[in-house]
Motif scaffolding. Sequence first.
Motif, PDB file in Angstrom:
ATOM      1  N   ARG A 357     -13.402  15.934   0.409  1.00 34.70           N
ATOM      2  CA  ARG A 357     -12.442  15.116  -0.319  1.00 34.70           C
ATOM      3  C   ARG A 357     -13.167  14.499  -1.506  1.00 34.70           C
ATOM      4  N   ILE A 358     -12.492  14.467  -2.651  1.00 35.05           N
ATOM      5  CA  ILE A 358     -13.060  13.859  -3.843  1.00 35.05           C
ATOM      6  C   ILE A 358     -12.284  12.585  -4.147  1.00 35.05           C
ATOM      7  N   LEU A 359     -13.015  11.499  -4.380  1.00 32.09           N
ATOM      8  CA  LEU A 359     -12.401  10.213  -4.696  1.00 32.09           C
ATOM      9  C   LEU A 359     -12.721   9.854  -6.140  1.00 32.09           C
ATOM     10  N   PHE A 360     -11.671   9.595  -6.916  1.00 33.09           N
ATOM     11  CA  PHE A 360     -11.820   9.221  -8.316  1.00 33.09           C
ATOM     12  C   PHE A 360     -11.401   7.768  -8.508  1.00 33.09           C
ATOM     13  N   ASN A 361     -11.926   7.158  -9.553  1.00 38.21           N
ATOM     14  CA  ASN A 361     -11.532   5.823  -9.970  1.00 38.21           C
ATOM     15  C   ASN A 361     -11.122   5.916 -11.431  1.00 38.21           C
ATOM     16  N   THR A 362      -9.867   5.614 -11.749  1.00 35.20           N
ATOM     17  CA  THR A 362      -9.378   5.793 -13.117  1.00 35.20           C
ATOM     18  C   THR A 362     -10.115   4.919 -14.121  1.00 35.20           C
ATOM     19  N   SER A 363     -10.720   3.826 -13.650  1.00 38.67           N
ATOM     20  CA  SER A 363     -11.451   2.957 -14.576  1.00 38.67           C
ATOM     21  C   SER A 363     -12.841   3.509 -14.897  1.00 38.67           C
ATOM     22  N   GLU A 364     -13.306   4.509 -14.130  1.00 33.27           N
ATOM     23  CA  GLU A 364     -14.577   5.172 -14.399  1.00 33.27           C
ATOM     24  C   GLU A 364     -14.370   6.684 -14.320  1.00 33.27           C
ATOM     25  N   PRO A 365     -13.724   7.255 -15.321  1.00 35.42           N
ATOM     26  CA  PRO A 365     -13.366   8.685 -15.271  1.00 35.42           C
ATOM     27  C   PRO A 365     -14.551   9.630 -15.281  1.00 35.42           C
ATOM     28  N   ARG A 459      -7.388  22.519  -4.282  1.00 39.32           N
ATOM     29  CA  ARG A 459      -7.239  21.106  -3.948  1.00 39.32           C
ATOM     30  C   ARG A 459      -5.853  20.596  -4.342  1.00 39.32           C
ATOM     31  N   SER A 460      -5.393  19.610  -3.603  1.00 38.64           N
ATOM     32  CA  SER A 460      -4.151  18.926  -3.964  1.00 38.64           C
ATOM     33  C   SER A 460      -4.504  17.496  -4.332  1.00 38.64           C
ATOM     34  N   MET A 461      -4.009  17.043  -5.482  1.00 36.40           N
ATOM     35  CA  MET A 461      -4.289  15.699  -5.965  1.00 36.40           C
ATOM     36  C   MET A 461      -3.267  14.724  -5.381  1.00 36.40           C
ATOM     37  N   ILE A 462      -3.763  13.637  -4.794  1.00 35.10           N
ATOM     38  CA  ILE A 462      -2.890  12.620  -4.220  1.00 35.10           C
ATOM     39  C   ILE A 462      -3.214  11.284  -4.888  1.00 35.10           C
ATOM     40  N   PRO A 463      -2.398  10.870  -5.861  1.00 33.35           N
ATOM     41  CA  PRO A 463      -2.687   9.591  -6.524  1.00 33.35           C
ATOM     42  C   PRO A 463      -2.398   8.416  -5.597  1.00 33.35           C
ATOM     43  N   ARG A 464      -3.272   7.457  -5.584  1.00 35.08           N
ATOM     44  CA  ARG A 464      -3.086   6.236  -4.802  1.00 35.08           C
ATOM     45  C   ARG A 464      -3.260   5.048  -5.722  1.00 35.08           C
ATOM     46  N   THR A 465      -2.378   4.073  -5.602  1.00 33.11           N
ATOM     47  CA  THR A 465      -2.467   2.849  -6.397  1.00 33.11           C
ATOM     48  C   THR A 465      -2.663   1.675  -5.464  1.00 33.11           C
ATOM     49  N   PHE A 466      -3.700   0.887  -5.722  1.00 34.55           N
ATOM     50  CA  PHE A 466      -3.985  -0.283  -4.890  1.00 34.55           C
ATOM     51  C   PHE A 466      -3.839  -1.529  -5.759  1.00 34.55           C
ATOM     52  N   PHE A 467      -2.704  -2.199  -5.613  1.00 34.79           N
ATOM     53  CA  PHE A 467      -2.517  -3.453  -6.325  1.00 34.79           C
ATOM     54  C   PHE A 467      -2.058  -4.521  -5.361  1.00 34.79           C
ATOM     55  N   ALA A 468      -2.546  -5.758  -5.579  1.00 36.39           N
ATOM     56  CA  ALA A 468      -2.044  -6.876  -4.788  1.00 36.39           C
ATOM     57  C   ALA A 468      -0.601  -7.132  -5.201  1.00 36.39           C
ATOM     58  N   GLU A 469       0.249  -7.457  -4.241  1.00 39.20           N
ATOM     59  CA  GLU A 469       1.650  -7.721  -4.547  1.00 39.20           C
ATOM     60  C   GLU A 469       1.787  -8.982  -5.386  1.00 39.20           C
ATOM     61  N   LYS A 470       2.624  -8.907  -6.406  1.00 41.33           N
ATOM     62  CA  LYS A 470       2.831 -10.065  -7.252  1.00 41.33           C
ATOM     63  C   LYS A 470       3.798 -11.038  -6.581  1.00 41.33           C
ATOM     64  N   PRO A 471       3.564 -12.355  -6.740  1.00 37.74           N
ATOM     65  CA  PRO A 471       4.509 -13.322  -6.202  1.00 37.74           C
ATOM     66  C   PRO A 471       5.836 -13.206  -6.936  1.00 37.74           C
ATOM     67  N   LYS A 472       6.906 -13.576  -6.278  1.00 37.69           N
ATOM     68  CA  LYS A 472       8.232 -13.446  -6.864  1.00 37.69           C
ATOM     69  C   LYS A 472       8.883 -14.815  -6.993  1.00 37.69           C
ATOM     70  N   MET A 473       9.537 -15.056  -8.140  1.00 38.39           N
ATOM     71  CA  MET A 473      10.314 -16.264  -8.369  1.00 38.39           C
ATOM     72  C   MET A 473      11.599 -15.870  -9.068  1.00 38.39           C
ATOM     73  N   LYS A 474      12.639 -16.574  -8.786  1.00 38.25           N
ATOM     74  CA  LYS A 474      13.932 -16.260  -9.376  1.00 38.25           C
ATOM     75  C   LYS A 474      14.469 -17.467 -10.131  1.00 38.25           C
ATOM     76  N   GLY A 475      15.387 -17.181 -11.087  1.00 38.22           N
ATOM     77  CA  GLY A 475      16.120 -18.239 -11.774  1.00 38.22           C
ATOM     78  C   GLY A 475      15.231 -19.268 -12.443  1.00 38.22           C
ATOM     79  N   ARG A 476      15.591 -20.538 -12.232  1.00 39.14           N
ATOM     80  CA  ARG A 476      14.872 -21.629 -12.893  1.00 39.14           C
ATOM     81  C   ARG A 476      13.427 -21.740 -12.415  1.00 39.14           C
ATOM     82  N   ASP A 477      13.146 -21.252 -11.222  1.00 43.14           N
ATOM     83  CA  ASP A 477      11.782 -21.332 -10.703  1.00 43.14           C
ATOM     84  C   ASP A 477      10.791 -20.573 -11.573  1.00 43.14           C
TER      85      ASP A 477
END
Length: 497
Positions: A357-365, A459-477
């Motif tokens: 398996r090959i692991l890539f990091n898009t920030s270090e191509p 090989r088959s390329m499987i993109p994975r995205t790891f991001f922390a979930e953003k907090p959510k606020m609605k309306g006036r908040d």
Amino acid sequence: MMLTSFPVNYPEMVVEKSEGLTVSEKKLAALGYRTFLRLWSYPNPYKMQLNGKELCDLLIAFDNHIIIFSDKDCAYGNSGDPRVDWRRWYKRAIQKSAEQLIGAKNWISRCPDRIAIDAKCSKKLPLEIKITSKTKFHLIAIAHGATEPCKAYFSGGDGGFLINNRIIGNMHVDEGCEPFCVGRVLDNAQDFIHVFDDSSYINVLRELDTIQDFIGYLDARQTLLTGKGVIAESENDILAQHLRGVIKGNACILQEISREYTDVCFEEGLLDELKQSQMYCDWRKKMRISYFWDDLLQKTFFFIENGLSASTTSPTIQEQSELFKRMAREDRFHRYCLSEGFLSFLSTINPNCRGTRILFNTSEPDSCYLLLLLPRKEYMSDEDYRAVRKEMLADYCAITKVEYPEVSHIIGVAHESAEGQYTSEDFIYLDASEWSTEQQAGALALKKEYEERGLLKKRSMIPRTFFAEKPKMKGRDRNKPCPCGSGRKFKNCCGQD
């Protein structure tokens, strides 16, 4: 695991380090090994000279970064005059550390090849330190002994010093000094010294427990404290603000604050508040898997430093340092991504099958990791199995260069196809930044051979995205301050689409 179970194959690589001389130094050494990994951590090094003198309490030499720690544990006086007690303690605990740190920096700059790891100066530092224009020193003073007096003086708090960067140099000890307030220890901005106390240094080393994360914080902290007016109730509050940014994928939040505001004031109790938040708990739980990467390296370094490696083509600590530094400089988040990629591969492959398996990091191509899982055959001795696996690992790395010509740095890691009573790892680093036509021809021939033998498939390329979930606020908040602590409205910060 008993040392006697394995032969010492490389006695020239055995490194006998200090574990710290005092209680506080032992704790610092243990934290240093954990955060910076053993291969680059050296407690209590000495100057190689007649009647050698201790250089510092902990030295970290990693790539272009040199981190120097001075650890002082001094009893705090009780004369009845708070300013007198503070001045006396400051001179012994912080000023003396500053002198030691500057002395160590000057010695290393002049004599990088004259550093010993023992008091007799009989064992030279096994790492080669090269002082260049890219070398960066990080000076850290850890001051013990003032926590309880500090709590008593401020009638509470976490016992950490109040940080006020308008206090510079001798202002810490002049007639009008404010006890338990620390700013910039020296007038010289080039010799910036980070001061951590009992309440903060463990938090900093445990929360930012990779060399990349730790240095990132030091750089951000220095930029902040040398740029704008800063007041913080405690170091822990600055750390909390930085951690919020890290968790949300923005490790530059302190630099952004420094750019946006003329003066900055950090409220008290931010770290406790952060640690009680769901965001922090979710982050720490998610990051647990990342310590697989640390364990993988520390296990390997244990064998290297005790001369127990089964075989190596790089039989010096310096060469091993060059081999592993790319793996070690991954920050906590990327160790999580790499660990997940490795362990998920190990859990899904048939124990009797081979796979890569090959692991890539898009920030270090220009870099990638090549993972090889190879089953052990009962008829093969360990020596034969490891020899075959190493050869295949080197072949697959060369083939990877052919398949992905834009990649210049390939780190190969080999392991058994299944976890068993005894497992082993092999590593290889292929520097393909200068790839000759002869190497290309040889790799193409290997690729053809492996395809014909059924050892290489499409090989088959499987993109994975790891991001922390953003907090959510609605309306006036959405007009309320952003939960990340940036000081901006949510809609102008994390709530942006």
